[in-house]
Design a protein around this motif. Sequence first.
Motif, PDB file in Angstrom:
ATOM      1  N   GLN A  96       0.826   0.279   5.960  1.00  0.00           N
ATOM      2  CA  GLN A  96      -0.131   1.046   5.034  1.00  0.00           C
ATOM      3  C   GLN A  96      -0.993   0.078   4.449  1.00  0.00           C
ATOM      4  O   GLN A  96      -0.689  -0.983   4.070  1.00  0.00           O
ATOM      5  CB  GLN A  96       0.642   1.664   3.875  1.00  0.00           C
ATOM      6  N   GLU A  97      -2.165   0.606   4.591  1.00  0.00           N
ATOM      7  CA  GLU A  97      -3.316  -0.260   3.996  1.00  0.00           C
ATOM      8  C   GLU A  97      -3.537  -0.369   2.563  1.00  0.00           C
ATOM      9  O   GLU A  97      -3.385   0.764   2.036  1.00  0.00           O
ATOM     10  CB  GLU A  97      -4.685  -0.164   4.857  1.00  0.00           C
ATOM     11  N   MET A  98      -3.613  -1.612   1.936  1.00  0.00           N
ATOM     12  CA  MET A  98      -3.761  -1.660   0.572  1.00  0.00           C
ATOM     13  C   MET A  98      -5.132  -2.817   0.317  1.00  0.00           C
ATOM     14  O   MET A  98      -5.396  -3.349   1.404  1.00  0.00           O
ATOM     15  CB  MET A  98      -2.716  -1.866  -0.359  1.00  0.00           C
ATOM     16  N   LEU A  99      -5.141  -3.412  -0.519  1.00  0.00           N
ATOM     17  CA  LEU A  99      -6.034  -4.526  -0.838  1.00  0.00           C
ATOM     18  C   LEU A  99      -5.637  -5.258  -2.121  1.00  0.00           C
ATOM     19  O   LEU A  99      -5.857  -4.845  -3.087  1.00  0.00           O
ATOM     20  CB  LEU A  99      -7.650  -3.909  -0.966  1.00  0.00           C
ATOM     21  N   LEU A 104       9.307  -0.927   4.470  1.00  0.00           N
ATOM     22  CA  LEU A 104       7.930  -0.825   3.892  1.00  0.00           C
ATOM     23  C   LEU A 104       7.198  -1.875   4.550  1.00  0.00           C
ATOM     24  O   LEU A 104       7.571  -3.019   4.516  1.00  0.00           O
ATOM     25  CB  LEU A 104       8.000  -0.868   2.403  1.00  0.00           C
ATOM     26  N   TRP A 144      -5.334  -2.927  -5.148  1.00  0.00           N
ATOM     27  CA  TRP A 144      -5.587  -1.544  -4.924  1.00  0.00           C
ATOM     28  C   TRP A 144      -4.495  -1.120  -3.991  1.00  0.00           C
ATOM     29  O   TRP A 144      -4.509  -1.513  -2.706  1.00  0.00           O
ATOM     30  CB  TRP A 144      -6.923  -1.266  -4.063  1.00  0.00           C
ATOM     31  N   LEU A 145      -3.740  -0.216  -4.382  1.00  0.00           N
ATOM     32  CA  LEU A 145      -2.719   0.393  -3.602  1.00  0.00           C
ATOM     33  C   LEU A 145      -3.110   1.324  -2.608  1.00  0.00           C
ATOM     34  O   LEU A 145      -4.325   1.829  -2.752  1.00  0.00           O
ATOM     35  CB  LEU A 145      -1.228   0.642  -4.439  1.00  0.00           C
ATOM     36  N   PRO A 146      -2.204   2.023  -1.583  1.00  0.00           N
ATOM     37  CA  PRO A 146      -3.027   2.645  -0.724  1.00  0.00           C
ATOM     38  C   PRO A 146      -3.715   3.762  -1.121  1.00  0.00           C
ATOM     39  O   PRO A 146      -4.962   4.190  -0.607  1.00  0.00           O
ATOM     40  CB  PRO A 146      -1.719   3.112   0.268  1.00  0.00           C
ATOM     41  N   ASN A 171       7.404  -2.450  -8.256  1.00  0.00           N
ATOM     42  CA  ASN A 171       6.964  -1.008  -8.139  1.00  0.00           C
ATOM     43  C   ASN A 171       8.212  -0.682  -7.178  1.00  0.00           C
ATOM     44  O   ASN A 171       8.050   0.571  -6.914  1.00  0.00           O
ATOM     45  CB  ASN A 171       5.830  -1.053  -7.408  1.00  0.00           C
ATOM     46  N   LYS A 195       6.634   8.680   2.965  1.00  0.00           N
ATOM     47  CA  LYS A 195       5.987   7.473   3.574  1.00  0.00           C
ATOM     48  C   LYS A 195       5.028   6.685   2.816  1.00  0.00           C
ATOM     49  O   LYS A 195       4.860   5.418   3.143  1.00  0.00           O
ATOM     50  CB  LYS A 195       5.692   7.566   5.097  1.00  0.00           C
ATOM     51  N   LEU A 196       4.384   7.518   2.074  1.00  0.00           N
ATOM     52  CA  LEU A 196       3.404   6.711   1.197  1.00  0.00           C
ATOM     53  C   LEU A 196       3.748   5.915   0.033  1.00  0.00           C
ATOM     54  O   LEU A 196       4.798   6.180  -0.638  1.00  0.00           O
ATOM     55  CB  LEU A 196       2.453   8.143   0.637  1.00  0.00           C
ATOM     56  N   PHE A 197       3.259   4.782  -0.043  1.00  0.00           N
ATOM     57  CA  PHE A 197       3.753   3.859  -0.992  1.00  0.00           C
ATOM     58  C   PHE A 197       3.027   4.170  -2.175  1.00  0.00           C
ATOM     59  O   PHE A 197       1.507   3.923  -2.381  1.00  0.00           O
ATOM     60  CB  PHE A 197       3.429   2.361  -0.514  1.00  0.00           C
ATOM     61  N   LEU A 250      -6.961   2.592  -2.728  1.00  0.00           N
ATOM     62  CA  LEU A 250      -7.876   1.892  -1.442  1.00  0.00           C
ATOM     63  C   LEU A 250      -8.594   3.078  -0.811  1.00  0.00           C
ATOM     64  O   LEU A 250      -9.909   2.908  -0.380  1.00  0.00           O
ATOM     65  CB  LEU A 250      -7.185   0.951  -0.695  1.00  0.00           C
ATOM     66  N   PRO A 278       3.753   4.247  -5.928  1.00  0.00           N
ATOM     67  CA  PRO A 278       4.620   4.127  -7.114  1.00  0.00           C
ATOM     68  C   PRO A 278       4.099   4.707  -8.303  1.00  0.00           C
ATOM     69  O   PRO A 278       3.133   4.304  -9.020  1.00  0.00           O
ATOM     70  CB  PRO A 278       4.792   2.722  -7.244  1.00  0.00           C
TER      71      PRO A 278
END
Lengths: 440, 440
Positions: free
Chosen positions: A67-70, A130, B42-44, A121, B5-7, B47, B9
């Motif tokens: 999963q993309e984050m930044l 994950l 920035w979490l998924p 988290n 499946k999504l991160f 972002l 929190p």
Amino acid sequence: MFISKLFFPVLRDVSADAKLKSHQLMLKSGMIRQSTAGIYSWLPLGLKILKKITKIVCEEQDKIGAQEMLMPTIQSADIWKESGRYNDYGEEMLRIKDRQGRELLYGPTNEELITEIFRDNVKSYKSLPLILYHVQWKFRDEIRPRFGVMRCREFLMKDAYSFDLTKEDAIKSYNKMFLAYLRTFHRLELKALPLKASSGPIGGDSSHEFIILTDSGESQVYLDKALLDINIEKYDDSETSINAMVADYSKFYSATDEKYSKDEFESKVKKSDQVVTKGIEVGHIFYFGDKYSKPLKANILGKDGKNINSQMGSYGIGVSRLVAAVIEAKYNNNIMKWPLAIAPFEVAIIPLNNKSDPKSLDKGKKIYNELKANGIDVILDDTEESPASKFKNFELIGVPFQIIIGSKSVDDQFEFKELNGITENLSVSEIIIKIKKLKG
Amino acid sequence: MFISKLFFPVLRDVSADAKLKSHQLMLKSGMIRQSTAGIYSWLPLGLKILKKITKIVCEEQDKIGAQEMLMPTIQSADIWKESGRYNDYGEEMLRIKDRQGRELLYGPTNEELITEIFRDNVKSYKSLPLILYHVQWKFRDEIRPRFGVMRCREFLMKDAYSFDLTKEDAIKSYNKMFLAYLRTFHRLELKALPLKASSGPIGGDSSHEFIILTDSGESQVYLDKALLDINIEKYDDSETSINAMVADYSKFYSATDEKYSKDEFESKVKKSDQVVTKGIEVGHIFYFGDKYSKPLKANILGKDGKNINSQMGSYGIGVSRLVAAVIEAKYNNNIMKWPLAIAPFEVAIIPLNNKSDPKSLDKGKKIYNELKANGIDVILDDTEESPASKFKNFELIGVPFQIIIGSKSVDDQFEFKELNGITENLSVSEIIIKIKKLKG
């Protein structure tokens, strides 16, 4: 895009410092400009390629469920003190003090920060596995930055981090990433070899470098030539297939300089199969267990109700470096031909004699609109430069296909030329079908 | 995406420091996490929204002929000494020394660097007009970072720079950007007002701030309410239309705190039309002539063969801040509903009773695949949580439309609910047509 509008400052000569052909080409074609030692601006042409490569890198990460984050570029020194790497990292780390005197740094990599995010988290094994990734600028204060974006100080990296409950699961994540990497490089039309490598400052138990073989590379590599014949397209996403893939790659000897053992190489690889060459490192993957989760106390609740440290891995791709690596691999006969998937433009329309024959430009604009309407990324040469000068520019830009409007265009048939390839006479609709098919 | 499946929190409680509803929501819904004072990851979910906003910002820049490039985050202090701003900028500039002792800084803005690039690469008036932009992280070392990403230290900004031969041409570029800004905010479903502003440390002759009106804003604003009724959709790209637009906006009084004159406001605006409120600055545009091109000696050859300094402007949009600004403007009844164009997902599929009725999840997956195949960005709730808990999560995430699979689903009709809006019973194909139409 009409070429007269494109900010595309061509340099005929570049400084003698630019030794690599990728460095020279990127300067000449106006892809990049250095602003200060090892720090570059990406001009429109370069950025377009960089973004197309980034997109492919991300798509292959997404496909394996990452999963993309930044994460930010600037990090607090505190977490690096917790992991013990703050002092170890040495002078390559750009250390900063803010106005309050707090110690910050420009992230050279993100194991600490992602482990902190995980710690704060994720509380239970139920959230695993994950895999998180980001594409962010990094800084490493190289003592002698050189080779353009190949060894610069501010560079774009894709880094991913996996969290698993057990070593067995962590290896599954590692192997998935192994596949994602090979597929990424395959889509870039690069032959990248995964070679056993030492872990360096990241640390850990298992590590592979992904190397593009080219004489201009900095890394010495030793391998069995059977590795060059493995076809990555035959593996699917199933665990069985992924295991088979890793087994196939592991069957044959491969090593970078640091891992190389002469005795092993000689005994495992027949003389006629020994390949000793150079390569460019474009990716590196690590499995390192609890190296960061333990000191940073990133505990989760295990299945038995007890707290345990998650098993981690990290996975990097040098995205900005890849632009140069593709050039090193593809530049040929003094002509750059970008792989279609990452070309700055897919097709160039070149009316040869705009000046003497204004109708040819009108024809060009008509074709331009048709190609655009079909989702083809196209550039039109609307200048009045000489044919020779136009072709010279396009050999720099590296658009893989050209539609030439000149004396050989009869009715609705145009010269359709593949750079470094053949020329055919095709109608616009035939050209559109052809490009669409090639794009897949 | 399946929600399991999504991160993502979720926080039920956030620290008392988070005073703005945007700051609270972004923490609660797992969009962002602070890593150190004024610096966020920035979490998924966050972002995804940030990227969708960035895409719209870029598209509107491209439409007016601005070209995307990318300047680095780290700059040499030298060019800031040339412009004279190195000492002026004060403590908000993050100053850095590298391992060789060279003075660097983390760019708070890019007038110097772009002027240097222009100086080194553009030699003649024939290359003008030229507008270049980039979307890059900036750093301003705020003494008291607060309000989450609204006033943080590392933030994402779109900054554009225009180069023209004459003041008249420069104003044309300025006005084009004026239109691009209004269109950008319009696509984000924000009512942004351009207000005359002081130029601050950028300097210059003319400047407008773009302000979103909301009580939680930091800027005090004074305006004629006629400004609120101007419909941006009526202007096209022609010069005449753009001039009419600027004239329309200039007809009515508007000012930020710094430019406000009580006498002028009272005399120009009828009491009943006076609006005094607060707002959030999301954009700022400047025309400043040769303020940078002159000290940095960015000369070009004019039409008469003489060297002249180009006329410049700069144009910023706070991209990361916009995420928070949209929340401030759209959060209502304790429910966040993202504008469809930038929603993290366009539609949520919510089978209410996965646990007791496993078939409802199968139905959900079938709809999920149909929507996906139609290019709709969809999330499926595949958890076994209670209906109440599911709805609570989706009120945080803010997906604007929901397909609810529950007792009210009859045959192939499903409850199709707009957040904060009505609920209808529709078939999947009716839903697809509706969403596609709304997406335009």
